[in-house]
Design a protein around this motif. Structure first.
Motif, PDB file in Angstrom:
ATOM      1  N   LYS A   1     -81.756  49.022 -23.406  1.00  0.00           N
ATOM      2  CA  LYS A   1     -80.612  49.244 -22.525  1.00  0.00           C
ATOM      3  C   LYS A   1     -80.591  50.644 -21.927  1.00  0.00           C
ATOM      4  N   GLY A   2     -81.604  51.432 -22.208  1.00  0.00           N
ATOM      5  CA  GLY A   2     -81.638  52.767 -21.637  1.00  0.00           C
ATOM      6  C   GLY A   2     -80.813  53.750 -22.436  1.00  0.00           C
ATOM      7  N   MET A   3     -80.577  54.912 -21.858  1.00  0.00           N
ATOM      8  CA  MET A   3     -79.906  55.999 -22.547  1.00  0.00           C
ATOM      9  C   MET A   3     -78.603  56.378 -21.855  1.00  0.00           C
ATOM     10  N   ARG A   4     -77.657  56.858 -22.638  1.00  0.00           N
ATOM     11  CA  ARG A   4     -76.393  57.450 -22.192  1.00  0.00           C
ATOM     12  C   ARG A   4     -75.701  56.597 -21.129  1.00  0.00           C
ATOM     13  N   ASP A   5     -75.043  55.548 -21.579  1.00  0.00           N
ATOM     14  CA  ASP A   5     -74.319  54.661 -20.664  1.00  0.00           C
ATOM     15  C   ASP A   5     -75.237  54.088 -19.596  1.00  0.00           C
ATOM     16  N   GLU A   6     -76.474  53.888 -19.978  1.00  0.00           N
ATOM     17  CA  GLU A   6     -77.473  53.270 -19.080  1.00  0.00           C
ATOM     18  C   GLU A   6     -77.679  54.076 -17.795  1.00  0.00           C
ATOM     19  N   THR A   7     -77.600  55.388 -17.925  1.00  0.00           N
ATOM     20  CA  THR A   7     -77.898  56.241 -16.766  1.00  0.00           C
ATOM     21  C   THR A   7     -79.388  56.546 -16.658  1.00  0.00           C
TER      22      THR A   7
ATOM     23  N   GLU B   1     -72.891  43.089  14.069  1.00  0.00           N
ATOM     24  CA  GLU B   1     -74.015  42.297  13.589  1.00  0.00           C
ATOM     25  C   GLU B   1     -75.354  42.774  14.144  1.00  0.00           C
ATOM     26  N   THR B   2     -75.327  43.575  15.199  1.00  0.00           N
ATOM     27  CA  THR B   2     -76.579  44.098  15.742  1.00  0.00           C
ATOM     28  C   THR B   2     -77.173  45.182  14.854  1.00  0.00           C
ATOM     29  N   GLY B   3     -76.362  45.770  13.981  1.00  0.00           N
ATOM     30  CA  GLY B   3     -76.827  46.822  13.087  1.00  0.00           C
ATOM     31  C   GLY B   3     -76.879  48.200  13.695  1.00  0.00           C
ATOM     32  N   HIS B   4     -76.564  48.334  14.982  1.00  0.00           N
ATOM     33  CA  HIS B   4     -76.684  49.641  15.628  1.00  0.00           C
ATOM     34  C   HIS B   4     -75.722  50.677  15.063  1.00  0.00           C
ATOM     35  N   ASP B   5     -74.596  50.207  14.532  1.00  0.00           N
ATOM     36  CA  ASP B   5     -73.607  51.154  14.009  1.00  0.00           C
ATOM     37  C   ASP B   5     -73.967  51.669  12.617  1.00  0.00           C
ATOM     38  N   LEU B   6     -74.996  51.099  12.012  1.00  0.00           N
ATOM     39  CA  LEU B   6     -75.341  51.487  10.646  1.00  0.00           C
ATOM     40  C   LEU B   6     -75.729  52.962  10.537  1.00  0.00           C
ATOM     41  N   ARG B   7     -76.360  53.496  11.560  1.00  0.00           N
ATOM     42  CA  ARG B   7     -76.795  54.887  11.423  1.00  0.00           C
ATOM     43  C   ARG B   7     -75.649  55.878  11.590  1.00  0.00           C
ATOM     44  N   ASN B   8     -74.450  55.368  11.880  1.00  0.00           N
ATOM     45  CA  ASN B   8     -73.273  56.232  11.995  1.00  0.00           C
ATOM     46  C   ASN B   8     -72.388  56.195  10.751  1.00  0.00           C
ATOM     47  N   VAL B   9     -72.755  55.380   9.769  1.00  0.00           N
ATOM     48  CA  VAL B   9     -71.927  55.229   8.568  1.00  0.00           C
ATOM     49  C   VAL B   9     -71.830  56.552   7.813  1.00  0.00           C
ATOM     50  N   GLN B  10     -70.624  56.896   7.400  1.00  0.00           N
ATOM     51  CA  GLN B  10     -70.378  58.069   6.568  1.00  0.00           C
ATOM     52  C   GLN B  10     -69.851  57.624   5.205  1.00  0.00           C
ATOM     53  N   VAL B  11     -70.436  58.134   4.159  1.00  0.00           N
ATOM     54  CA  VAL B  11     -69.959  57.851   2.809  1.00  0.00           C
ATOM     55  C   VAL B  11     -68.827  58.814   2.490  1.00  0.00           C
ATOM     56  N   LEU B  12     -67.703  58.267   2.065  1.00  0.00           N
ATOM     57  CA  LEU B  12     -66.532  59.081   1.739  1.00  0.00           C
ATOM     58  C   LEU B  12     -66.453  59.393   0.250  1.00  0.00           C
ATOM     59  N   GLU B  13     -66.812  58.427  -0.573  1.00  0.00           N
ATOM     60  CA  GLU B  13     -66.776  58.619  -2.027  1.00  0.00           C
ATOM     61  C   GLU B  13     -67.915  57.828  -2.662  1.00  0.00           C
ATOM     62  N   THR B  14     -68.405  58.337  -3.797  1.00  0.00           N
ATOM     63  CA  THR B  14     -69.402  57.630  -4.602  1.00  0.00           C
ATOM     64  C   THR B  14     -68.948  57.653  -6.050  1.00  0.00           C
ATOM     65  N   TRP B  15     -68.956  56.484  -6.682  1.00  0.00           N
ATOM     66  CA  TRP B  15     -68.510  56.328  -8.067  1.00  0.00           C
ATOM     67  C   TRP B  15     -69.640  55.725  -8.890  1.00  0.00           C
ATOM     68  N   VAL B  16     -69.907  56.307 -10.052  1.00  0.00           N
ATOM     69  CA  VAL B  16     -70.934  55.809 -10.963  1.00  0.00           C
ATOM     70  C   VAL B  16     -70.303  55.638 -12.341  1.00  0.00           C
ATOM     71  N   GLY B  17     -70.341  54.428 -12.851  1.00  0.00           N
ATOM     72  CA  GLY B  17     -69.727  54.168 -14.155  1.00  0.00           C
ATOM     73  C   GLY B  17     -68.248  54.466 -14.173  1.00  0.00           C
ATOM     74  N   GLY B  18     -67.578  54.216 -13.059  1.00  0.00           N
ATOM     75  CA  GLY B  18     -66.145  54.463 -12.975  1.00  0.00           C
ATOM     76  C   GLY B  18     -65.768  55.917 -12.833  1.00  0.00           C
ATOM     77  N   LYS B  19     -66.747  56.805 -12.610  1.00  0.00           N
ATOM     78  CA  LYS B  19     -66.475  58.228 -12.440  1.00  0.00           C
ATOM     79  C   LYS B  19     -66.881  58.661 -11.036  1.00  0.00           C
ATOM     80  N   LYS B  20     -66.015  59.406 -10.391  1.00  0.00           N
ATOM     81  CA  LYS B  20     -66.301  59.878  -9.049  1.00  0.00           C
ATOM     82  C   LYS B  20     -67.327  61.012  -9.112  1.00  0.00           C
ATOM     83  N   VAL B  21     -68.455  60.818  -8.429  1.00  0.00           N
ATOM     84  CA  VAL B  21     -69.498  61.836  -8.440  1.00  0.00           C
ATOM     85  C   VAL B  21     -69.648  62.507  -7.081  1.00  0.00           C
ATOM     86  N   PHE B  22     -68.979  61.978  -6.060  1.00  0.00           N
ATOM     87  CA  PHE B  22     -68.992  62.616  -4.741  1.00  0.00           C
ATOM     88  C   PHE B  22     -67.733  62.243  -3.987  1.00  0.00           C
TER      89      PHE B  22
END
Length: 619
Positions: free
Chosen positions: A310-316, A561-582
Motif C-alpha cells: 500500500k505504499g508509505m505514509r498515507d499512500e503518498t 467540446e472543441t477543447g480549445h479552451d483547455l489551454r486557458n484553464v486555471q487551477v484555483l485549489e489542489t487537495w491531496v488526501g483531504g488537505k489543501k496543498v495549493f
C-alpha cells in the motif's frame, strides 16, 4: 493560520470570535467526535456527469481521514458547517510519466527551450550567471546545467563545445546542457578536457557526436562517459529539488505522478521525505538500476517501499515497478526504426536493449515492467518481449500485470493490433506529438507517419475487445515538456501546439484523425492513469472509498467540446488526501473574512486529523 486570525481579531465581531474559539476548543478537546468534513461545490460542473454517471452533478461530498466517505446530490438540510469550494471541482490530475528530481533541478538551471540560435544559448547562460553571481556556477565543483536546446534551431546541425566557448566569459566554465528530450548532453571544452585524448569510442547504445566537432554525447555515451565526471548533488540538494518540483506540480493541479526512472539511493530520499510527511504529491516510482537496463536485486535491498503493497505514509509514496530503455529519442535520431530515417538514411537509430531475457527476469520477479520505446523497432522488441511472457493466446490478460510501453510513439500497424489484443498499456505524452510535428515528416516520411506515428484515438479499446484495459494513460514527460496537464489535454484534443495554437496542417490540427474527445483526454489523466497504477479502486475519480484528491478550476472544462479552451484553464485549489496543498488566491486583511472562515475550518479539520492520525502506525 492562528497568526492570521490574531492580526484581524480587533476588527472582527465578537460573536464571530466566540464561534471561532468555540470551534477551535471543541475540535481539540473532542477530536474523536469529529467524523468527517463536508465540502460543497459553488459551481457543479456538467462535466461530472461524464465521469460518474451514477450521480450526475453532485453538490457536496464528505471526507474523513483522507478518503471520500459520501457523495451527495444535494446540499444537506441541516446546520452542518460546510466548506465551500468556489469554482468547478474535478478529480485530481495524475501525471503518468515525469521525472521529479530532474524537473526540480531544471527549475534551478538555465532554460534553453525555444533558443533559436547558439548565440541566444550563450546570452541565456550569461543572464543566468549574472542573476546567480558569486554562487559558484561553472566551477569544477558546481557545473552549470541547462536544458531545452534543440539542434533544429541550429540548422539541424549538432552544436559543439567550441561554440559554447566563443564568448570569453564562458570559455573556461564547466557546462553540461541537456537536449530538449534529455537524451543528449552538450558539454563545454572544460568538460571535454576531463576525458582522454583522443575521445573514447561510443559505447554500445550510445553516440559520441564528432561532426562538425565534439561536444555532444547521446544515450549510453552520456551515461557512461559524462555523468560519472559530473559533481554529485547531495541529499539536501535533491530534497530541495523535490520540494520545488512538488510545489509547481500542485500549482498545476497534479495530485499524483509516475516518476519514470529513479535510482535506489534517490528512492531512499523519497522514503525519508514520506516518513516525515513532506510529500504533497503522490509519487509512484519506477525503479531504474544504477547501471541502466540491468537486473539489480542487491541495490534494492532494504528499500522500505518494497515491503508495503500500500505504499508509505498515507499512500503518498508508491512503487511502480521497473523502468527499462529500448531506444533513444526521435529528435536526435536515436529512436530505433525498422527502416532508416528519411532525412538521415545512413542510420536507423540506436537500440539500447533488445533483451527479452532481461524483461522476463524482472517479470518473473513480480515487477510491473515499463519499457521506454519510441521507434517502431524498439516498440516491436517491447511487444515481442511482453508477448513472450503473456503468451501468444493472451487476450486482455495484461490486466493482471499492467505491462506498459512508455512513449509508444511510432508503432507498426501489425504491432498496434498485438498491443490492443493483449491490453498492453501505452503511456503517451500528447505534447510530444505537437512538439515533434515540426520535424516528424522529415524524419519518418509521409507513409510511416500516416499509419504508424503518434497514435492516440487508435489506442482506445473497441467494443469488440473484452478487456479491463480502459485506454492509454497520459502525461507530459516533464521536464522534457512543460507539465501543465490541461495543455496536454489541449494537444490531445486539438492536435495543436499549446504554446502557439497552431500546427503545420493548419487550424484543424496535425493528423486530427487521432484526436481525442475532451472526455477521453481527461480520463487519460485520471481514471486510465489510476488503472496504470493498479489503483482504479483508490483514485482517479471523486467516489466513495477513494483518496480525497481533487482540484478546483475556474471553468467547466466540458463546456467547449472543441477543447480549445483547455489551454486557458486555471487551477484555483489542489487537495491531496483531504488537505489543501495549493491555493491561487490568498486571504488579505478584513476583506477576506469569508475565505478566512474557510481557512479556519480547514485548519480545524487538519488539527483533528493530526490528533487522530497520531494513533495510526505508519511506515
Amino acid at each position: 493560520m492562528i497568526s492570521q486570525l490574531m492580526r484581524v481579531m480587533p476588527s472582527l465581531p465578537s460573536l464571530f470570535l466566540i464561534i471561532v474559539l468555540s470551534l477551535l476548543i471543541g475540535s481539540l478537546t473532542n477530536a474523536k467526535q469529529v467524523r468527517s468534513t463536508l465540502y460543497c461545490i459553488s459551481n457543479p460542473s456538467s462535466f461530472t456527469t461524464d465521469l460518474d454517471s451514477s450521480l450526475p452533478s453532485p453538490q457536496c461530498f464528505r471526507v474523513q481521514n483522507g478518503i471520500f466517505t459520501e457523495i451527495l446530490s444535494e446540499k444537506p438540510n441541516s446546520n452542518e458547517v460546510a466548506i465551500t469550494l468556489n469554482g468547478f471541482v474535478l478529480p485530481g490530475i495524475i501525471e503518468s510519466h515525469g521525472h521529479i528530481l530532474q524537473y526540480g533541478e531544471m527549475l534551478e538551471s538555465v532554460s534553453l527551450y525555444g533558443a533559436e540560435s547558439i548565440k541566444e544559448v550563450r546570452v541565456r547562460i550569461k543572464e543566468f550567471l549574472k542573476k546567480h553571481r558569486d554562487e559558484g556556477y561553472g566551477s569544477r565543483e558546481k557545473w552549470l546545467r541547462g536544458i531545452g536546446w534543440d539542434q533544429a534551431y541550429f540548422g539541424g546541425i549538432m552544436p559543439t563545445a567550441s561554440e559554447l566557448g566563443e564568448d570569453p566569459e564562458l570559455k573556461d566554465l564547466y557546462m553540461m546542457l541537456d537536449r530538449v528530450d534529455v537524451h543528449c548532453v552538450w558539454t563545454s571544452n572544460a568538460v571535454l578536457e576531463l576525458l582522454p585524448t583522443p575521445l573514447p569510442e561510443a559505447p554500445p547504445g550510445g553516440v559520441v557526436v564528432t561532426e562538425p566537432g565534439p561536444g555532444v554525447f547521446c544515450d549510453n555515451a552520456m551515461d557512461i562517459l559524462i555523468y560519472p565526471l559530473a559533481p554529485k548533488p547531495d541529499v539536501q540538494q535533491k530534497m530541495r529539488w523535490v520540494r520545488t518540483a512538488m510545489s509547481e506540480l500542485n500549482r498545476l493541479g497534479i495530485v499524483g505522478m509516475s516518476d519514470a526512472g529513479m535510482r535506489p539511493d534517490d528512492i531512499r530520499i523519497l522514503e525519508s521525505m514520506a516518513r516525515n510527511g513532506e510529500l504533497t504529491t503522490r509519487i509512484r516510482v519506477m525503479l531504474e538500476c544504477a547501471e541502466r537496463n540491468a537486473f539489480c536485486p542487491e541495490e534494492i535491498q532494504g528499500l522500505k517501499l518494497l515491503e508495503s503493497s500500500k505504499g508509505m505514509r498515507d499512500e503518498t509514496l508508491l512503487f511502480g515497478g521497473v523502468k527499462l530503455f529500448a531506444d533513444g529519442a526521435l529528435g536526435s535520431w536515436g529512436a530505433a526504426l525498422l527502416e532508416p530515417y528519411t532525412d538521415k538514411p545512413e542510420t536507423s537509430g540506436t537500440m539500447l536493449i533488445n533483451s527479452t531475457d532481461l524483461k522476463r527476469v524482472w517479470y518473473d520477479a513480480g515487477f510491473q515492467v515499463n519499457v521506454h520505446a519510441i521507434g517502431d523497432k524498439a516498440n516491436r522488441a517491447a511487444v515481442d518481449a511482453f508477448e513472450n511472457v503473456l503468451g501468444t493466446e493472451c487476450e486482455g490478460c495484461n490486466s493482471a500485470r499492467r505491462l506498459r510501453i512508455e512513449h509508444a510513439q511510432i508503432i507498426h500497424p501489425d504491432d498496434q493490433v498485438r498491443i490492443a489484443k493483449m491490453g498492453i498499456i501505452p503511456s503517451i505524452q500528447p505534447t510530444h506529438a505537437t512538439s515533434d510535428m515540426a520535424y516528424a515528416l522529415s524524419r519518418l516520411g509521409s507513409e510511416r507517419l500516416s499509419h504508424s506515428a503518434y497514435r492516440m484515438a487508435s489506442f482506445f479499446p473497441s467494443e469488440s475487445l473484452s478487456s479491463a484495459y480502459p485506454g492509454p494513460v497520459l502525461g507530459s514527460d516533464f521536464p522534457v515538456e512543460p507539465p501543465n496537464p490541461f495543455h496536454g489535454m489541449y494537444a490531445a484534443v486539438t492536435r495543436l501546439s499549446p504554446a502557439t495554437g497552431t500546427s503545420p496542417s493548419g487550424d484543424g490540427g496535425w493528423h486530427p484523425e487521432e484526436a481525442l474527445s475532451v472526455v477521453q483526454a481527461f480520463l487519460g489523466f485520471t481514471r486510465n492513469a489510476a488503472y496504470g497504477w493498479f489503483q482504479e479502486e483508490r483514485t482517479g475519480a471523486i467516489e466513495v472509498g477513494k483518496w480525497a484528491d481533487w482540484i478546483v478550476v475556474d471553468r467547466d472544462i466540458g463546456a467547449d467540446e472543441t477543447g480549445h479552451d483547455l489551454r486557458n484553464v486555471q487551477v484555483l485549489e489542489t487537495w491531496v488526501g483531504g488537505k489543501k496543498v495549493f491555493e491561487r488566491e490568498k486571504v488579505e486583511g478584513n476583506n477576506g473574512l469569508k475565505k478566512l472562515v474557510v481557512e479556519i475550518q480547514s485548519f480545524l479539520t487538519g488539527a483533528t486529523e493530526r490528533i487522530l492520525g497520531n494513533m495510526k502506525t505508519e511506515l
